[in-house]
Design a protein around this motif. Structure first.
Motif, mmCIF file in Angstrom:
data_model
loop_
_atom_site.group_PDB
_atom_site.id
_atom_site.type_symbol
_atom_site.label_atom_id
_atom_site.label_comp_id
_atom_site.label_asym_id
_atom_site.label_seq_id
_atom_site.Cartn_x
_atom_site.Cartn_y
_atom_site.Cartn_z
ATOM 1 N N LEU B 84 -17.589 50.691 75.407
ATOM 2 C CA LEU B 84 -18.112 49.449 76.002
ATOM 3 C C LEU B 84 -17.010 48.398 76.125
ATOM 4 O O LEU B 84 -16.784 47.804 77.183
ATOM 5 C CB LEU B 84 -19.244 48.936 75.106
ATOM 6 C CG LEU B 84 -20.118 47.813 75.626
ATOM 7 C CD1 LEU B 84 -20.973 48.337 76.753
ATOM 8 C CD2 LEU B 84 -20.987 47.268 74.513
ATOM 9 N N VAL B 85 -16.282 48.233 75.018
ATOM 10 C CA VAL B 85 -15.233 47.210 74.987
ATOM 11 C C VAL B 85 -14.137 47.529 76.000
ATOM 12 O O VAL B 85 -13.708 46.664 76.773
ATOM 13 C CB VAL B 85 -14.624 47.111 73.569
ATOM 14 C CG1 VAL B 85 -13.383 46.255 73.586
ATOM 15 C CG2 VAL B 85 -15.636 46.564 72.604
ATOM 16 N N ALA B 88 -15.255 47.026 79.676
ATOM 17 C CA ALA B 88 -15.332 45.601 80.009
ATOM 18 C C ALA B 88 -13.937 44.998 80.105
ATOM 19 O O ALA B 88 -13.632 44.229 81.020
ATOM 20 C CB ALA B 88 -16.156 44.871 78.951
ATOM 21 N N GLN B 91 -12.114 45.933 83.355
ATOM 22 C CA GLN B 91 -12.667 45.149 84.470
ATOM 23 C C GLN B 91 -12.125 43.725 84.439
ATOM 24 O O GLN B 91 -11.739 43.155 85.462
ATOM 25 C CB GLN B 91 -14.202 45.095 84.351
ATOM 26 C CG GLN B 91 -14.880 46.416 84.622
ATOM 27 C CD GLN B 91 -14.817 46.780 86.079
ATOM 28 O OE1 GLN B 91 -15.039 45.942 86.935
ATOM 29 N NE2 GLN B 91 -14.484 48.013 86.374
ATOM 30 N N PHE B 92 -12.093 43.167 83.229
ATOM 31 C CA PHE B 92 -11.634 41.786 83.074
ATOM 32 C C PHE B 92 -10.164 41.672 83.464
ATOM 33 O O PHE B 92 -9.775 40.769 84.216
ATOM 34 C CB PHE B 92 -11.842 41.355 81.617
ATOM 35 C CG PHE B 92 -11.551 39.899 81.377
ATOM 36 C CD1 PHE B 92 -12.492 38.930 81.689
ATOM 37 C CD2 PHE B 92 -10.330 39.507 80.861
ATOM 38 C CE1 PHE B 92 -12.220 37.598 81.486
ATOM 39 C CE2 PHE B 92 -10.044 38.174 80.661
ATOM 40 C CZ PHE B 92 -10.993 37.209 80.972
ATOM 41 N N MET B 95 -9.678 41.717 87.227
ATOM 42 C CA MET B 95 -9.982 40.425 87.882
ATOM 43 C C MET B 95 -8.901 39.393 87.594
ATOM 44 O O MET B 95 -8.476 38.652 88.472
ATOM 45 C CB MET B 95 -11.332 39.909 87.369
ATOM 46 C CG MET B 95 -12.512 40.600 87.997
ATOM 47 S SD MET B 95 -14.002 39.755 87.549
ATOM 48 C CE MET B 95 -14.700 40.840 86.371
ATOM 49 N N PHE B 96 -8.460 39.382 86.322
ATOM 50 C CA PHE B 96 -7.454 38.406 85.912
ATOM 51 C C PHE B 96 -6.160 38.609 86.697
ATOM 52 O O PHE B 96 -5.592 37.662 87.240
ATOM 53 C CB PHE B 96 -7.198 38.564 84.404
ATOM 54 C CG PHE B 96 -6.214 37.577 83.849
ATOM 55 C CD1 PHE B 96 -6.626 36.303 83.478
ATOM 56 C CD2 PHE B 96 -4.874 37.912 83.708
ATOM 57 C CE1 PHE B 96 -5.724 35.385 82.976
ATOM 58 C CE2 PHE B 96 -3.964 37.006 83.210
ATOM 59 C CZ PHE B 96 -4.394 35.736 82.844
ATOM 60 N N ARG B 98 -5.727 40.081 89.531
ATOM 61 C CA ARG B 98 -5.911 39.841 90.958
ATOM 62 C C ARG B 98 -5.743 38.365 91.279
ATOM 63 O O ARG B 98 -5.194 37.991 92.309
ATOM 64 C CB ARG B 98 -7.303 40.305 91.366
ATOM 65 C CG ARG B 98 -7.400 40.498 92.837
ATOM 66 C CD ARG B 98 -8.660 41.230 93.187
ATOM 67 N NE ARG B 98 -8.752 41.319 94.623
ATOM 68 C CZ ARG B 98 -9.829 41.698 95.262
ATOM 69 N NH1 ARG B 98 -10.895 42.016 94.592
ATOM 70 N NH2 ARG B 98 -9.837 41.748 96.566
ATOM 71 N N LYS B 99 -6.201 37.534 90.334
ATOM 72 C CA LYS B 99 -6.137 36.092 90.573
ATOM 73 C C LYS B 99 -4.749 35.536 90.267
ATOM 74 O O LYS B 99 -4.193 34.780 91.041
ATOM 75 C CB LYS B 99 -7.193 35.402 89.705
ATOM 76 C CG LYS B 99 -7.150 33.898 89.736
ATOM 77 C CD LYS B 99 -7.867 33.357 90.946
ATOM 78 C CE LYS B 99 -7.880 31.840 90.931
ATOM 79 N NZ LYS B 99 -8.513 31.295 92.116
ATOM 80 N N PHE B 100 -4.209 35.919 89.106
ATOM 81 C CA PHE B 100 -3.023 35.210 88.623
ATOM 82 C C PHE B 100 -1.715 35.972 88.804
ATOM 83 O O PHE B 100 -0.666 35.353 88.880
ATOM 84 C CB PHE B 100 -3.200 34.834 87.148
ATOM 85 C CG PHE B 100 -4.284 33.823 86.941
ATOM 86 C CD1 PHE B 100 -4.104 32.510 87.357
ATOM 87 C CD2 PHE B 100 -5.489 34.176 86.376
ATOM 88 C CE1 PHE B 100 -5.106 31.578 87.193
ATOM 89 C CE2 PHE B 100 -6.493 33.251 86.207
ATOM 90 C CZ PHE B 100 -6.298 31.945 86.624
#
Lengths: 275, 197
Positions: B84-85, B88, B91-92, B95-96, B98-100
Motif C-alpha cells: 500500500l505504502v 501510494a 504515485q506521489f 506527480m511531484f 511532473r510538477k517540479f
C-alpha cells in the motif's frame, strides 16, 4: 473478533489516508497540459513508427503544439488528418500526396556481380562497413534486410536478393529510407507509374562490368521523353514526377529493362518489369 | 535494533551491491531485469528510477513499520501495508516530479508506474525489517541494493546488445537465449558469493 475489526479499520484508514493525500497532491501538483496536444494526438495514426523523426506520435503532437514541427510532418497520415491538425493549430495545410517506398535496385538473382562472399553478421550496415558490401556495384541492394527489421509496418521482405516493399502495407513513413546504409530506398508518389530501378553512379562501362541490370547512362530514355521528365545526371536516369505523364515510352526504350512500371488492378498496385 | 558503525555500513552496502546482488543472488526484480534490458540507455533509466524509489521507500516503510505497525501489534500485516505504502509513494513521486522536476520526469516517467509492482522494492523493505536495521542503515541498504540492481540490469543490457548481432541457432532465438544469457551473467556474479566481509 475485536482484533480483526480493529485491524480492518486501521488498514481502511491507512488506505483512505493515502488516497486523500494522493487526491490532494494531484490537485496541488497539476501540470497545465496544452489542450491541443490530445486533439492533435487523435488525428495522428498512433503507430509510433518514428518516421517523422520524433520518438513517437505523442512526441510529434507535442512538437506540433509547440510549433517545432509542421502540422503535416507525419508522413503516414492522409491529407485529411493533416488538414484537421492544421485547423487545430490555425495553419493552412496544402494537399498532401500519399507516398510509398521504393527500393531503387534491379540486381535480383545473379544480375549484380559480387566481389567477395560475405559471411558476417546478417545486417546491411555491418556488411556495408566491410568494403561497402559484397556487391561490386557501390549503390546496389545488399539484401541483408536492415530495412526489413526497421520497417514498423512489416511491409518489406527480401526477395531474390533485393528488398521489396509490399504496397498494401507501406504507409510511406520513410523509416526505411533513413535505415538503408546504401541510401537506395526513395519515397515516390503512391501512384507513380514508372521508376528507374537503379541508383548506380558509376559510368556506363563500369556499370556493365558490375551488374547485368544497371543504368549505363545511354540517354535513350532522356531523348525519347517528350515531356523532359526523365533526365540522366551522374550516370543515372531519374524521373521528375511533377513532369511525368505516365506515357511509358522510356520503359519501351530502355535497353537494360530497368525502368519498372506499376498499374492499378482492382485497386491493387501491380508491379511489372519488362524483360 | 542493530546500529552499525560507519565502516560496517560501507561493508554492508558493498556486499548488497556485489555479493548479495538483488538480481543475481536473491532473484528479486527479474521482471524488469528481463523486460527493460534491451538497450543500455533504457536499462540505465529503469535502474535510476528503481534507485530513486527504493531509497525513498526504504525510509518510508521503516517509518510506517516502527511508527504504526509495531505500536498497534500489526507486524504480521507488514507485506500488505508495504505494498500500500509503496504504491501510494510511487504515485506521489510521479506527480511531484511532473510538477517540479520535469527533466527527471521525462527521463524516468515511463518507468515509474512499472516500479509500483516491482518486487525488488518490496523485497528491500522486508529485508530491512527482517534484519532489524535502524533507519540510517535501512536507507543505506536500500540505496546500495538498488545500485546493485542498476549494475546488473546495465551489464545485462550490454550483453543483450551484443547478442543482437550474433546468429544463434533458430531453436535458441529470442527469449530463450535471453534467459540462458541471464543465467550465465548470474554465474559470473556467483563468483563473489564466497567472499565474506
Amino acid at each position: 473478533m475485536k482484533e480483526i475489526l480493529i485491524t480492518v479499520i486501521i488498514f481502511a484508514g491507512l488506505g483512505a489516508l493515502f488516497g486523500a493525500i494522493l487526491a490532494i497532491a494531484s490537485k496541488i501538483f497539476t501540470v497545465k497540459v496544452d489542450e491541443r496536444v490530445p486533439q492533435i494526438m487523435e488525428n495522428l495514426p498512433g503507430a509510433n513508427c518514428g518516421g517523422c523523426g520524433f520518438s513517437g506520435c505523442s512526441a510529434l503532437a507535442e512538437a506540433i503544439a509547440r510549433g517545432d514541427a509542421k502540422p503535416d510532418a507525419c508522413s503516414v497520415c492522409d491529407s485529411e488528418s493533416a488538414k484537421k491538425i492544421g485547423a487545430i493549430m490555425g495553419i493552412e495545410v496544402g494537399e498532401k500526396k500519399r507516398m510509398r517506398a521504393q527500393v531503387m535496385c534491379s540486381g535480383h538473382g545473379g544480375a549484380a556481380k559480387k566481389k567477395y562472399a560475405y559471411s558476417g553478421a546478417p545486417d546491411c550496415i555491418a556488411a556495408e562497413r566491410l568494403g561497402g558490401g559484397d556487391k561490386l556495384c557501390p549503390n546496389g541492394c545488399i539484401g541483408l534486410g536492415t530495412c526489413v527489421s526497421a520497417c514498423p509496418m512489416d511491409a518489406i521482405s527480401v526477395v531474390n536478393g533485393v528488398a521489396q516493399v509490399d504496397y498494401k502495407k507501406c504507409e510511406g513513413c520513410g523509416v526505411c529510407v533513413a535505415a538503408c546504409p546504401k541510401h537506395i530506398i526513395k519515397l515516390i508518389p503512391f501512384d507513380a507509374a514508372h521508376w528507374v530501378g537503379c541508383m548506380s553512379v558509376e559510368n556506363g562501362a563500369n556499370t556493365r562490368k558490375q551488374c547485368d541490370s544497371g543504368c549505363i547512362s545511354c540517354r535513350l530514355c532522356e531523348k525519347n521523353c517528350e515531356y523532359g521528365a526523365i533526365t540522366v545526371n551522374d550516370f543515372v536516369a531519374r524521373i521528375d514526377y511533377s513532369k511525368c505523364v505516365n506515357c511509358g515510352k522510356c520503359v519501351e526504350k530502355c535497353p537494360r529493362h530497368i525502368i519498372w512500371s506499376a498499374h492499378k488492378e482492382n485497386g491493387n498496385l501491380v508491379i511489372v518489369r519488362t524483360e | 535494533m542493530i546500529s552499525l558503525s560507519f565502516v560496517d555500513t560501507l561493508l554492508l552496502m558493498f556486499s548488497a551491491i556485489i555479493i548479495e546482488n538483488f538480481i543475481f543472488s536473491k532473484f528479486y526484480g527479474c521482471c524488469p531485469f528481463l523486460g527493460v534490458s534491451e538497450k543500455t540507455d533504457t536499462a540505465l533509466g529503469m535502474g535510476m528510477a528503481v534507485t530513486f524509489v527504493i531509497t525513498l521507500s526504504s525510509a518510508v516503510t521503516w517509518i510506517v513499520y516502527y511508527g504504526i505497525l509495531v505500536p498497534l501489534k500489526l507486524e504480521y500485516l507488514k507485506t500488505i501495508a508495504f505494498i500500500l505504502v509503496i504504491a501510494a509513494l510511487v504515485q506521489f513521486i510521479e506527480m511531484f516530479l511532473r510538477k517540479f522536476v520535469p527533466a527527471l520526469y521525462s527521463a524516468l516517467g515511463i518507468y515509474l508506474p512499472l516500479i509500483t509492482t516491482n518486487c525488488a522494492v518490496l523485497g528491500s523493505a522486508l529485508v530491512n525489517i527482517q534484519n532489524n536495521y535502524n533507519f540510517i542503515t535501512s536507507v543505506c541498504y536500500g540505496f546500495a541494493a538498488a545500485l546493485g540492481f542498476t549494475l546488473a540490469i546495465v551489464v545485462f543490457a550490454g550483453v543483450r546488445q551484443r547478442m543482437e548481432y550474433s546468429e544463434p541457432p533458430r531453436a535458441f532465438k529470442g527469449f530463450l537465449l535471453t534467459l540462458i544469457a541471464a543465467g550465465l551473467v548470474a554465474m559470473a556474479f556467483s563468483g563473489f558469493s564466497g567472499v565474506s566481509l
